[in-house]
Design a protein around this motif. Structure first.
Motif, PDB file in Angstrom:
ATOM      1  N   MET A   1       0.845  -1.041   0.075  1.00  0.00           N
ATOM      2  CA  MET A   1       0.159   0.014  -0.068  1.00  0.00           C
ATOM      3  C   MET A   1       0.794   1.159  -0.005  1.00  0.00           C
ATOM      4  O   MET A   1       0.516   2.191  -0.556  1.00  0.00           O
ATOM      5  N   LYS A   2       1.940   1.077   0.606  1.00  0.00           N
ATOM      6  CA  LYS A   2       2.973   2.429   0.922  1.00  0.00           C
ATOM      7  C   LYS A   2       3.531   2.667  -0.713  1.00  0.00           C
ATOM      8  O   LYS A   2       3.520   3.784  -0.981  1.00  0.00           O
ATOM      9  N   THR A   5       0.987   4.383  -2.780  1.00  0.00           N
ATOM     10  CA  THR A   5       0.777   5.883  -2.274  1.00  0.00           C
ATOM     11  C   THR A   5       1.847   6.666  -2.930  1.00  0.00           C
ATOM     12  O   THR A   5       1.936   7.848  -3.425  1.00  0.00           O
ATOM     13  N   ALA A   8       1.239   7.176  -6.454  1.00  0.00           N
ATOM     14  CA  ALA A   8       0.126   8.338  -6.904  1.00  0.00           C
ATOM     15  C   ALA A   8       0.657   9.590  -6.591  1.00  0.00           C
ATOM     16  O   ALA A   8       0.409  10.645  -7.539  1.00  0.00           O
ATOM     17  N   VAL A   9       1.598   9.754  -5.610  1.00  0.00           N
ATOM     18  CA  VAL A   9       1.993  11.101  -5.422  1.00  0.00           C
ATOM     19  C   VAL A   9       3.164  11.445  -6.353  1.00  0.00           C
ATOM     20  O   VAL A   9       3.163  12.741  -6.695  1.00  0.00           O
TER      21      VAL A   9
END
Length: 75
Positions: A1-2, A5, A8-9
């Motif tokens: 999940m990290k 993220t 996405a950033v």
């Protein structure tokens, strides 16, 4: 999940950077349009063309690929 993220950033940062670069572009185009191009001197151009020597024989780009004269058959 990290990892998702972070990806996405990074994608968001890349898209905003590209959008900012495109937003600044029209301002730069106006600056380029105001610059004058050097004018061509017609007399100097014609004089330069006259200084080019005429070729003595016609250039044949296929001269290397085929013989100069076709071989004639003896009768």
């Amino acid at each position: 999940m990290k990892t998702f993220t972070i990806a996405a950033v990074m994608l968001a940062l890349l898209t905003t950077t590209a959008a900012n670069a495109q937003a600044k572009r029209p301002h730069d185009d106006q600056k380029q349009k105001t610059e004058e191009k050097p004018k061509v001197d017609e007399k100097a151009y014609k004089a330069a063309l006259e200084r080019i020597p005429e070729p003595k024989e016609k250039y044949d780009p296929w001269g290397v690929a085929r013989p100069a004269e076709p071989a004639k058959k003896p009768k």
